[in-house]
Design a protein around this motif. Structure first.
Motif, PDB file in Angstrom:
ATOM      1  N   VAL A 182      24.229  64.345  60.840  1.00 23.53           N
ATOM      2  CA  VAL A 182      24.411  62.977  61.339  1.00 23.53           C
ATOM      3  C   VAL A 182      24.966  62.063  60.251  1.00 23.53           C
ATOM      4  O   VAL A 182      25.933  61.326  60.469  1.00 23.53           O
ATOM      5  CB  VAL A 182      23.070  62.425  61.887  1.00 23.53           C
ATOM      6  CG1 VAL A 182      23.170  60.943  62.176  1.00 23.53           C
ATOM      7  CG2 VAL A 182      22.665  63.197  63.128  1.00 23.53           C
ATOM      8  N   ASN A 183      24.377  62.100  59.062  1.00 24.37           N
ATOM      9  CA  ASN A 183      24.753  61.169  58.006  1.00 24.37           C
ATOM     10  C   ASN A 183      26.080  61.494  57.339  1.00 24.37           C
ATOM     11  O   ASN A 183      26.771  60.591  56.874  1.00 24.37           O
ATOM     12  CB  ASN A 183      23.651  61.089  56.948  1.00 24.37           C
ATOM     13  CG  ASN A 183      22.380  60.508  57.511  1.00 24.37           C
ATOM     14  OD1 ASN A 183      22.417  59.711  58.444  1.00 24.37           O
ATOM     15  ND2 ASN A 183      21.251  60.917  56.968  1.00 24.37           N
ATOM     16  N   SER A 184      26.446  62.765  57.276  1.00 28.72           N
ATOM     17  CA  SER A 184      27.674  63.133  56.567  1.00 28.72           C
ATOM     18  C   SER A 184      28.918  62.593  57.267  1.00 28.72           C
ATOM     19  O   SER A 184      29.969  62.480  56.651  1.00 28.72           O
ATOM     20  CB  SER A 184      27.772  64.646  56.384  1.00 28.72           C
ATOM     21  OG  SER A 184      27.944  65.295  57.621  1.00 28.72           O
ATOM     22  N   ARG A 185      28.792  62.232  58.536  1.00 29.86           N
ATOM     23  CA  ARG A 185      29.938  61.642  59.234  1.00 29.86           C
ATOM     24  C   ARG A 185      30.359  60.334  58.591  1.00 29.86           C
ATOM     25  O   ARG A 185      31.518  59.944  58.658  1.00 29.86           O
ATOM     26  CB  ARG A 185      29.612  61.399  60.706  1.00 29.86           C
ATOM     27  CG  ARG A 185      29.415  62.657  61.498  1.00 29.86           C
ATOM     28  CD  ARG A 185      29.096  62.341  62.921  1.00 29.86           C
ATOM     29  NE  ARG A 185      27.908  61.486  62.975  1.00 29.86           N
ATOM     30  CZ  ARG A 185      27.415  60.963  64.074  1.00 29.86           C
ATOM     31  NH1 ARG A 185      27.999  61.170  65.216  1.00 29.86           N
ATOM     32  NH2 ARG A 185      26.329  60.226  64.045  1.00 29.86           N
ATOM     33  N   ASN A 186      29.431  59.632  57.981  1.00 31.23           N
ATOM     34  CA  ASN A 186      29.705  58.320  57.402  1.00 31.23           C
ATOM     35  C   ASN A 186      29.824  58.346  55.876  1.00 31.23           C
ATOM     36  O   ASN A 186      29.834  57.295  55.249  1.00 31.23           O
ATOM     37  CB  ASN A 186      28.603  57.334  57.808  1.00 31.23           C
ATOM     38  CG  ASN A 186      28.515  57.198  59.306  1.00 31.23           C
ATOM     39  OD1 ASN A 186      29.522  57.148  59.994  1.00 31.23           O
ATOM     40  ND2 ASN A 186      27.305  57.174  59.823  1.00 31.23           N
TER      41      ASN A 186
END
Length: 151
Positions: free
Chosen positions: A35-39
């Motif tokens: 989820v976080n690596s997208r940002n």
């Protein structure tokens, strides 16, 4: 219920619980990373080493590895990364895009497609579910056997 049945069912319950625990303990980290690596921030990294490994000797069993270094503008520090999913055309000295967590650039990776990003959360979630079903199923079988024995 025979002793062998009790031992077998106990083993099944313990194995199911272990599989469930292994999946569950890894699921949170994999989910957060997906989820976080997208940002995450992106920058250019330099490939410090690129090589291929033939994993089994058969066709289609080549894995492309790369080591890379980059500087995170947020910290000014130099960071290292490794990927076992490099492209076949990457060579030592090439510039590649890298994704990194600005709060902790040691968390970094080459950009992933959707399948690669979600593979581990799905795999760990499946392990959790399969282990739970296996353990609960063994407990249900044990309960049925005990009820039959009592009658």
């Amino acid at each position: 219920m025979e002793l062998e049945d009790a031992v077998g069912l106990t083993f099944c319950v313990i194995a199911g619980m272990a599989i469930c625990a292994a999946g569950y303990l890894n699921l949170g980290g994999a989910w957060n990373r997906a989820v976080n690596s997208r940002n995450w921030a992106r920058t250019t990294a330099r490939v410090s080493r690129a090589w291929k490994v033939n994993t089994s000797g058969g066709p289609g069993s080549t894995r492309y590895n790369v080591n890379y270094t980059f500087t995170a503008p947020e910290t000014g520090g130099s960071y290292y990364g490794h990927s076992e999913g490099g492209a076949p055309d990457m060579k030592t000295g090439d510039d590649v895009e890298v994704m990194y967590d600005p709060k902790g650039p040691y968390n970094n990776e080459l950009p992933l497609n959707s399948f690669e990003r979600w593979f581990y959360p799905i795999a760990y979630g499946s392990l959790t579910l399969v282990g739970a079903v296996f353990a609960v199923g063994a407990l249900v079988v044990a309960a049925v056997m005990i009820v039959d024995m009592v009658r």
